[in-house]
Design a protein around this motif. Structure first.
Motif, PDB file in Angstrom:
ATOM      1  N   HIS A  87       0.604  -0.953   0.151  1.00  0.00           N
ATOM      2  CA  HIS A  87      -0.031   0.303  -0.363  1.00  0.00           C
ATOM      3  C   HIS A  87       0.742   1.071   0.213  1.00  0.00           C
ATOM      4  O   HIS A  87       0.736   2.365  -0.746  1.00  0.00           O
ATOM      5  CB  HIS A  87      -0.787  -0.321   1.039  1.00  0.00           C
ATOM      6  N   ASP A  88       2.088   0.900   0.613  1.00  0.00           N
ATOM      7  CA  ASP A  88       2.483   2.262   0.924  1.00  0.00           C
ATOM      8  C   ASP A  88       3.851   2.684  -0.751  1.00  0.00           C
ATOM      9  O   ASP A  88       3.252   3.062  -0.469  1.00  0.00           O
ATOM     10  CB  ASP A  88       3.755   1.915   1.727  1.00  0.00           C
ATOM     11  N   PHE A 144       2.724   1.792  -3.281  1.00  0.00           N
ATOM     12  CA  PHE A 144       1.722   2.233  -4.325  1.00  0.00           C
ATOM     13  C   PHE A 144       1.020   4.006  -4.207  1.00  0.00           C
ATOM     14  O   PHE A 144       1.086   4.452  -4.853  1.00  0.00           O
ATOM     15  CB  PHE A 144      -0.023   1.598  -4.132  1.00  0.00           C
ATOM     16  N   ASP A 145       1.893   4.694  -2.715  1.00  0.00           N
ATOM     17  CA  ASP A 145       1.405   5.842  -2.561  1.00  0.00           C
ATOM     18  C   ASP A 145       2.861   6.177  -2.520  1.00  0.00           C
ATOM     19  O   ASP A 145       2.752   7.849  -2.475  1.00  0.00           O
ATOM     20  CB  ASP A 145       1.321   5.129  -1.317  1.00  0.00           C
ATOM     21  N   GLY A 146       3.821   5.585  -3.075  1.00  0.00           N
ATOM     22  CA  GLY A 146       5.416   6.427  -3.636  1.00  0.00           C
ATOM     23  C   GLY A 146       6.359   6.176  -2.925  1.00  0.00           C
ATOM     24  O   GLY A 146       7.280   6.599  -3.181  1.00  0.00           O
ATOM     25  N   TYR A 147       6.238   5.579  -1.654  1.00  0.00           N
ATOM     26  CA  TYR A 147       6.999   5.382  -1.101  1.00  0.00           C
ATOM     27  C   TYR A 147       8.188   4.342  -1.714  1.00  0.00           C
ATOM     28  O   TYR A 147       7.665   2.879  -2.165  1.00  0.00           O
ATOM     29  CB  TYR A 147       6.661   4.498  -0.058  1.00  0.00           C
ATOM     30  N   SER A 206       6.662   5.240   8.343  1.00  0.00           N
ATOM     31  CA  SER A 206       5.383   5.795   7.451  1.00  0.00           C
ATOM     32  C   SER A 206       4.520   4.362   8.306  1.00  0.00           C
ATOM     33  O   SER A 206       3.853   4.567   9.162  1.00  0.00           O
ATOM     34  CB  SER A 206       4.865   5.389   6.187  1.00  0.00           C
ATOM     35  N   ARG A 263      -2.899  -3.104  -7.336  1.00  0.00           N
ATOM     36  CA  ARG A 263      -2.876  -2.353  -7.172  1.00  0.00           C
ATOM     37  C   ARG A 263      -4.714  -2.473  -6.778  1.00  0.00           C
ATOM     38  O   ARG A 263      -5.097  -2.079  -6.078  1.00  0.00           O
ATOM     39  CB  ARG A 263      -2.599  -1.655  -7.983  1.00  0.00           C
ATOM     40  N   MET A 318      -9.354   7.213   5.212  1.00  0.00           N
ATOM     41  CA  MET A 318      -8.759   7.095   3.551  1.00  0.00           C
ATOM     42  C   MET A 318     -10.065   6.617   2.498  1.00  0.00           C
ATOM     43  O   MET A 318     -10.233   5.563   2.520  1.00  0.00           O
ATOM     44  CB  MET A 318      -7.944   6.526   3.696  1.00  0.00           C
TER      45      MET A 318
END
Length: 166
Positions: free
Chosen positions: A31-32, A34-37, A46, A91, A112
């Motif tokens: 999940h992180d 996919f959020d760009g981490y 995070s 995703r 969220m």
């Protein structure tokens, strides 16, 4: 780590998928991602995950081909973890899991939500058949069946449709 997959489930795509991504930390790391981490310290900050657990989970994600480990600094050498094409295909699964979680909450309780990147409007993810566009959440209309590579055990499992309860 010993495999938790049952011998009789080795050909089941659900069982083999859960073996790769069914661990709690793994889903949160993805999940992180996919959020760009991409960096170890970003994931750790995070998630509040221990260094040893994060190291173990990242190694497994790289081994499974879901993340790629790439150097981003040479002195000292530091690596980032980037989603692979295979990893990016997860995703919709992550989105679906989050949507299912939100469906159990009142709108004002959701921390969220998924929104359209251009309009900012909240969207409701659903899984549909690519050919017909029909939703696949009806257990009476869409059932699993043995596929072409199914073993005798798998064919026996799906030889007779189960009784549909509530």
């Amino acid at each position: 780590m010993a495999s938790r997959i049952r011998l009789e489930d080795r050909e089941c795509p659900l069982s083999t998928t859960v073996q790769h991504v069914g661990e709690w930390w793994t889903l949160l790391i993805l999940h992180d991602a996919f959020d760009g981490y991409t960096r170890f310290d970003q994931f750790q900050e995070s998630l509040g995950i221990s260094s040893s657990m994060l190291t173990t989970r990242l190694k497994a994600l790289v081994t499974d081909g879901l993340l790629e480990r790439r150097p981003y600094q040479s002195n000292p050498v530091r690596h980032e973890y980037v989603l692979t094409d295979l990893g990016r295909t997860l995703r919709p699964v992550i989105v679906s899991l989050a949507a299912w979680g939100n469906s159990r909450l009142a709108p004002e309780q959701r921390s969220m939500v998924l929104v359209d990147a251009l309009s900012g409007e909240e969207v409701e993810p659903v899984v549909v058949d690519a050919k017909t566009g029909h939703r696949l959440d009806d257990c009476g209309a869409y059932v699993f069946a043995a596929g072409p590579a199914a073993s005798q055990a798998m064919r026996a499992r799906y030889a007779h449709p189960p009784h549909r309860g509530a």
